[in-house]
Design a protein around this motif. Structure first.
Motif, PDB file in Angstrom:
ATOM      1  N   PRO A 262      -3.283   2.855  -8.567  1.00  0.00           N
ATOM      2  CA  PRO A 262      -3.359   1.874  -7.475  1.00  0.00           C
ATOM      3  C   PRO A 262      -4.728   1.215  -7.338  1.00  0.00           C
ATOM      4  N   LYS A 263      -5.067   0.344  -8.290  1.00  0.00           N
ATOM      5  CA  LYS A 263      -6.276  -0.460  -8.208  1.00  0.00           C
ATOM      6  C   LYS A 263      -5.887  -1.896  -7.871  1.00  0.00           C
ATOM      7  N   PRO A 264      -6.757  -2.640  -7.151  1.00  0.00           N
ATOM      8  CA  PRO A 264      -6.410  -4.009  -6.749  1.00  0.00           C
ATOM      9  C   PRO A 264      -5.993  -4.888  -7.924  1.00  0.00           C
ATOM     10  N   GLU A 265      -6.653  -4.716  -9.084  1.00  0.00           N
ATOM     11  CA  GLU A 265      -6.323  -5.580 -10.222  1.00  0.00           C
ATOM     12  C   GLU A 265      -4.956  -5.269 -10.821  1.00  0.00           C
ATOM     13  N   ASN A 266      -4.396  -4.106 -10.480  1.00  0.00           N
ATOM     14  CA  ASN A 266      -3.067  -3.744 -10.990  1.00  0.00           C
ATOM     15  C   ASN A 266      -1.938  -4.218 -10.081  1.00  0.00           C
ATOM     16  N   MET A 267      -2.284  -4.875  -8.947  1.00  0.00           N
ATOM     17  CA  MET A 267      -1.265  -5.355  -8.023  1.00  0.00           C
ATOM     18  C   MET A 267      -0.481  -6.494  -8.683  1.00  0.00           C
TER      19      MET A 267
ATOM     20  N   ASN B 296       0.857  -1.189   0.000  1.00  0.00           N
ATOM     21  CA  ASN B 296       0.000   0.000   0.000  1.00  0.00           C
ATOM     22  C   ASN B 296       0.892   1.236   0.000  1.00  0.00           C
ATOM     23  N   LEU B 297       0.316   2.354  -0.322  1.00  0.00           N
ATOM     24  CA  LEU B 297       1.108   3.569  -0.536  1.00  0.00           C
ATOM     25  C   LEU B 297       1.687   4.125   0.767  1.00  0.00           C
ATOM     26  N   ASN B 298       1.232   3.608   1.931  1.00  0.00           N
ATOM     27  CA  ASN B 298       1.772   4.054   3.225  1.00  0.00           C
ATOM     28  C   ASN B 298       2.756   3.049   3.803  1.00  0.00           C
ATOM     29  N   TYR B 299       3.291   2.187   2.949  1.00  0.00           N
ATOM     30  CA  TYR B 299       4.104   1.062   3.402  1.00  0.00           C
ATOM     31  C   TYR B 299       5.377   1.510   4.108  1.00  0.00           C
ATOM     32  N   ALA B 300       5.900   2.676   3.788  1.00  0.00           N
ATOM     33  CA  ALA B 300       7.164   3.148   4.366  1.00  0.00           C
ATOM     34  C   ALA B 300       6.994   4.547   4.940  1.00  0.00           C
ATOM     35  N   ASP B 301       8.002   4.971   5.715  1.00  0.00           N
ATOM     36  CA  ASP B 301       7.976   6.296   6.323  1.00  0.00           C
ATOM     37  C   ASP B 301       8.053   7.405   5.282  1.00  0.00           C
ATOM     38  N   ASP B 302       8.837   7.174   4.230  1.00  0.00           N
ATOM     39  CA  ASP B 302       9.036   8.219   3.228  1.00  0.00           C
ATOM     40  C   ASP B 302       8.008   8.092   2.104  1.00  0.00           C
ATOM     41  N   ASP B 303       8.232   8.843   1.047  1.00  0.00           N
ATOM     42  CA  ASP B 303       7.291   8.836  -0.079  1.00  0.00           C
ATOM     43  C   ASP B 303       7.489   7.650  -1.005  1.00  0.00           C
ATOM     44  N   ASN B 304       8.542   6.870  -0.756  1.00  0.00           N
ATOM     45  CA  ASN B 304       8.816   5.733  -1.628  1.00  0.00           C
ATOM     46  C   ASN B 304       8.457   4.441  -0.905  1.00  0.00           C
TER      47      ASN B 304
ATOM     48  N   LEU C   1      10.049  -1.659 -11.858  1.00  0.00           N
ATOM     49  CA  LEU C   1       9.395  -2.019 -13.111  1.00  0.00           C
ATOM     50  C   LEU C   1       8.126  -2.828 -12.855  1.00  0.00           C
ATOM     51  N   VAL C   2       8.203  -3.756 -11.865  1.00  0.00           N
ATOM     52  CA  VAL C   2       7.069  -4.621 -11.567  1.00  0.00           C
ATOM     53  C   VAL C   2       5.906  -3.822 -10.972  1.00  0.00           C
ATOM     54  N   TYR C   3       6.229  -2.828 -10.124  1.00  0.00           N
ATOM     55  CA  TYR C   3       5.190  -2.067  -9.431  1.00  0.00           C
ATOM     56  C   TYR C   3       4.767  -0.792 -10.169  1.00  0.00           C
ATOM     57  N   GLN C   4       5.362  -0.525 -11.313  1.00  0.00           N
ATOM     58  CA  GLN C   4       5.090   0.746 -12.009  1.00  0.00           C
ATOM     59  C   GLN C   4       3.612   0.917 -12.337  1.00  0.00           C
ATOM     60  N   LYS C   5       2.980  -0.125 -12.828  1.00  0.00           N
ATOM     61  CA  LYS C   5       1.567  -0.034 -13.229  1.00  0.00           C
ATOM     62  C   LYS C   5       0.683   0.257 -12.011  1.00  0.00           C
ATOM     63  N   TYR C   6       0.965  -0.423 -10.886  1.00  0.00           N
ATOM     64  CA  TYR C   6       0.133  -0.220  -9.701  1.00  0.00           C
ATOM     65  C   TYR C   6       0.348   1.172  -9.098  1.00  0.00           C
ATOM     66  N   LEU C   7       1.587   1.622  -9.068  1.00  0.00           N
ATOM     67  CA  LEU C   7       1.873   2.934  -8.478  1.00  0.00           C
ATOM     68  C   LEU C   7       1.263   4.055  -9.318  1.00  0.00           C
ATOM     69  N   ASN C   8       1.179   3.837 -10.641  1.00  0.00           N
ATOM     70  CA  ASN C   8       0.538   4.836 -11.496  1.00  0.00           C
ATOM     71  C   ASN C   8      -0.975   4.828 -11.331  1.00  0.00           C
TER      72      ASN C   8
END
Length: 824
Positions: free
Chosen positions: A597-602, A543-551, A588-595
């Protein structure tokens, strides 16, 4: 630990009247407004005689004024303050630690010079049980779980009834000095208070000074021990009512009639003093008295003697004894027998006197005049006699006697108030070591308010243990015990308590299939993960809150590296080149989901596999080949999108059927799902409890151990409360990361331990042999609780007839009964 007592006898008053003293004094009525001016002479009542004015309850209470700041003007030129202090684990400590505490306590006593009187007060009084009931209260929620919820609430009430929590034990030190005015007394009292607090800090004892209201409350509770009415007072009410502080604390009456006991209101009381006959006392003498399950006030009045005067006094005694010895020798010569034959008492006292003189001159010893008073109270005369008899029995056990203060009952009662003003003229001369043998520390209690949970009964005091792990600096915990000791049951009991009394989310990693009956009964989500199951968990979830920073990929990268290392079986860790390849593929693997963030893009493991196959490096192909069986082969259970709901408040990941090959991998993936949940809950300021059974499995592999330690270090500030559960202590301690686990765990629930494990844990946690006895061949549900710096032996006998028990037990025959009931 033992200490010799001084040779000096009791110093008694020179004159004592044999006439019975009887006085009944009543509380002063509230003053009515008086007529003034011309009419005053017609309405003025005859003035009371001095004798009538003296015979009032308020005038019997021996202080003049109590200030808001806690400074009390006891007499015209005598001022005092009080400090409350708490217990430390002295009785359970190692001998080396005991000696250190004892020596520090001796230094503490030596701080007081002849200008300071001080009084140690130990008060056992019954409290309103409603305060304790509030802490354990669980209200019905009118939902599907009310049957087990109210069962648990009833169990807590039964455990509270078994303990002594209705009896509150408090400890105080009160010190007084002489001064011309409060302005002169205040700065010196504050300096002494600061020194006392610092001395307590050296001992590791928590302490704080009392204000005026708190000091008055102690006296109120002393005078109203059998009453349920709470102390209701504020200094503003004095201005409004025109009353004094004594009016708020005084009982309805005092009756000192028989000379051996008294009454205050409807309460019977008796004051006694301890006559020390034993040549030696142990450091357990005070603890035995304080263990009584009755109302009791123990007061130790101590007055230091000027060192030069003390030495001069002992030298004078030695001179007198030498003179008596010479006289006896002269008699022997005149009578014709050996002059060395003298009375044995004379030889004994002479040797003791010389030893005391040596202690005063060459060892760090002072002389103190000590009075030890006991105040017993009860509702009836019969109960009072029983309490006094019990107290006298304890004194007799240590070769001392408990003597009533004949016709000094009023002085004994008033000297039991924490005012540092001794009105009883019976004193015993003791050296520092002999005085210090009344060690004021026994064992700590743990009963906290707030979101506190039940952890059994204190095995020493029988009081209920209620603690809130979230108030610790680091709430991470471990539950350790041999098979059959009750570790899984203890974890389930805490889970149940968390579910009923908090709003925390609960996640369980269950490698042995032991927790799902309880989770199902609480309406939780049970996720069965196996090669044949249709429940799928995607290890690539983020999820987008996985880490302390923005990445968010920063922390996820550590998990994927741990996962690949476990899959590849890299004992010495992955090569730097292999780590670099994985780190390059992840964006590269997460690029689609990060652009988007829908469950089907995971992404799934298959996407990572495809990306690795596209890389040219040999290392990338090696990693992809290792992943192939988990993507396209027989172990592809983790190559699916998550298809189970993970937002239930209580979730159990049942990985029992995964088999040995996949179990470690499953536990690591569950751990990552927990991290996802923790990051989501963090934004909503919600805590997440995570229980990991067979925790040692995660510490066997270097990378998974490192990932577990990272969670142990970071969970706290994200609102996570992890708990590792294991029976394999040797496997646990074999990990190089275990030091980090122990250093970041302020909560350890230790049950019965195997002999080899006991010695390892004793060294690791600095456990004394006496403490170790509580985890040696102990019954199920018995052991040691480490809560921060507090170590408490506990016992927990759970009612086996309850439905909750059948849900929490891990005994195969009893779990079978649960399955039969469920199917029926």
């Amino acid at each position: 630990m033992k200490s010799k007592t001084c040779m000096s006898g009791n110093w008694k008053p020179q004159h004592r009247s044999r006439r019975k003293e009887a006085s009944l004094v009543k509380s002063e009525p509230k003053k009515k407004p008086q007529p003034s001016g011309f009419f005053q002479k017609f309405f003025r009542k005859p003035e009371k005689s001095q004798k009538e004015q003296r015979l009032t309850v308020q005038r019997s209470i021996p202080y003049l004024e109590m200030g808001r700041d806690g400074i009390c003007r006891v007499e015209e030129h005598l001022y005092s303050k009080t400090v409350r202090f708490y217990d430390i684990n002295y009785q359970l400590a190692q001998n080396e630690d005991k000696n250190t505490i004892f020596e520090s306590w001796c230094d503490f006593l030596n701080y007081f010079d002849a200008s300071i009187r001080f009084q140690l007060s130990f008060i056992n009084h019954k409290s309103d049980m409603s305060e304790y009931n509030k802490v354990i209260q669980i209200e019905p929620q009118h939902d599907a779980f009310d049957d087990v919820r109210m069962e648990y609430a009833q169990m807590l009430k039964q455990q509270l009834a078994k303990g002594n929590n209705g009896l509150v034990r408090t400890k105080y030190i009160t010190f007084s000095i002489e001064a011309k005015s409060v302005r002169e007394a205040k700065p010196r009292l504050e300096r002494i208070e600061t020194d006392i607090l610092n001395n307590f800090k050296v001992l590791g004892v928590k302490a704080y000074p009392l204000n005026g209201v708190e000091r008055l409350q102690i006296m109120y509770e002393t005078f109203h021990q059998e009453e349920q009415q709470k102390f209701d007072f504020s200094y503003d009410r004095i201005l409004q009512s025109g009353m004094t502080t004594k009016d708020f604390i005084a009982p309805t009456s005092f009756l000192f009639k028989s000379g051996k006991d008294f009454m205050m209101g409807d309460t019977y009381g008796a004051a006694s003093y301890l006559n020390i006959l034993a040549p030696e006392l142990t450091d357990k003498v005070l603890a035995e008295f304080l263990d009584m399950d009755k109302n009791l006030v123990v007061s130790i009045h101590v007055q230091s003697v000027d060192q030069l005067k003390a030495i001069k006094l002992i030298k004078g005694k030695i001179t007198d004894l030498d003179r008596m010895k010479i006289e006896e020798q002269k008699k022997a010569v005149r009578s014709g027998y050996d002059m060395e034959i003298i009375p044995s008492d004379l030889a004994t006292y002479g040797g003791e006197a010389k030893k005391i003189l040596d202690d005063l001159q060459s060892r760090n010893e002072r002389m103190f005049l000590v009075t030890v008073l006991f105040l017993n109270t009860a509702k009836t005369k019969q109960e009072l006699d029983s309490a006094v008899f019990q107290t006298a029995g304890i004194a007799q056990k240590f070769n001392c006697t408990l003597n009533r203060l004949d016709y000094l009952q009023e002085q004994g009662l008033m000297s039991s108030l924490p005012l540092a003003n001794n009105l009883v003229p019976i004193k015993r001369a003791l050296t520092t070591t002999s005085t210090a043998i009344f060690v004021p520390f026994t064992t700590q209690e743990l009963f906290m308010e707030g979101d506190s949970l039940y952890y059994g009964l204190n095995a020493v005091s029988n009081n209920m243990i209620m603690a809130d792990r979230k108030q610790l600096k680091n709430p991470n915990g471990l539950i350790l015990g041999t098979p059959g000791s009750g570790k899984s049951f203890s974890a389930k009991r805490e889970i149940t308590n968390v579910f009923f009394t908090t709003t925390d989310d609960i996640i369980v990693a269950d490698p042995e299939g032991e927790y799902y009956p309880l989770v199902e009964a609480l309406g939780g989500q049970v996720i069965h993960i196996s090669s044949t199951s249709k429940d799928y968990i995607n290890p690539m979830d983020i999820n987008l809150n996985y880490a302390d920073d923005d990445n968010p990929l920063g922390m996820k990268s550590d998990f994927i590296l741990s996962l690949c290392e476990l899959i590849m079986g890299a004992r010495d860790g992955m090569e730097p080149e292999e780590k670099s390849v994985i780190d390059r593929c992840l964006p590269l693997v997460y690029q689609k989901y990060l652009n988007d963030p829908k469950p089907e893009n995971m992404p799934t493991l298959g996407d990572l596999y495809d990306c690795l196959r596209e890389q040219k490096e040999r290392q990338a192909q090696r990693i992809a080949t290792a992943l192939e069986i988990y993507v396209n082969g027989s172990l592809r259970v983790f190559n699916h999108q998550t298809n189970v709901e993970l937002d239930n408040r209580i979730i159990c990941f049942d990985i029992k059927e995964l088999g040995k090959q996949l179990k470690k991998l499953g536990m690591l993936i569950v751990q990552d799902q927990v991290w996802n949940r923790v990051t989501i809950n963090r934004n909503s300021k919600k805590n997440t409890r995570y229980y990991i059974d067979e925790f040692h499995l995660l510490l066997k592999e270097e990378q998974t151990a490192a990932y577990s330690v990272e969670i142990w270090k970071r969970f706290r500030k994200w609102g996570g409360v992890p708990t590792g559960i294991t029976q394999n202590i040797k496997d646990l301690l074999a990990s190089r990361e275990i030091e980090n686990i122990f250093e970041n765990s302020d909560f350890i629930y230790m049950l019965n331990q195997a002999s080899g494990d006991r010695q390892i844990l004793a060294k690791q946690l600095n456990i004394s042999p006496f403490q170790l006895s509580y985890v040696t061949n102990s019954n199920e549900g018995e052991g040691l609780l480490f809560y921060g710096n507090t170590i408490i032996p506990f016992k927990d006998k759970f009612d086996t007839s309850l439905k909750l028990y059948s849900l929490m037990t891990t005994k195969p025959n009893e779990m079978g009964k649960y399955k039969e009931k469920k199917e029926a």
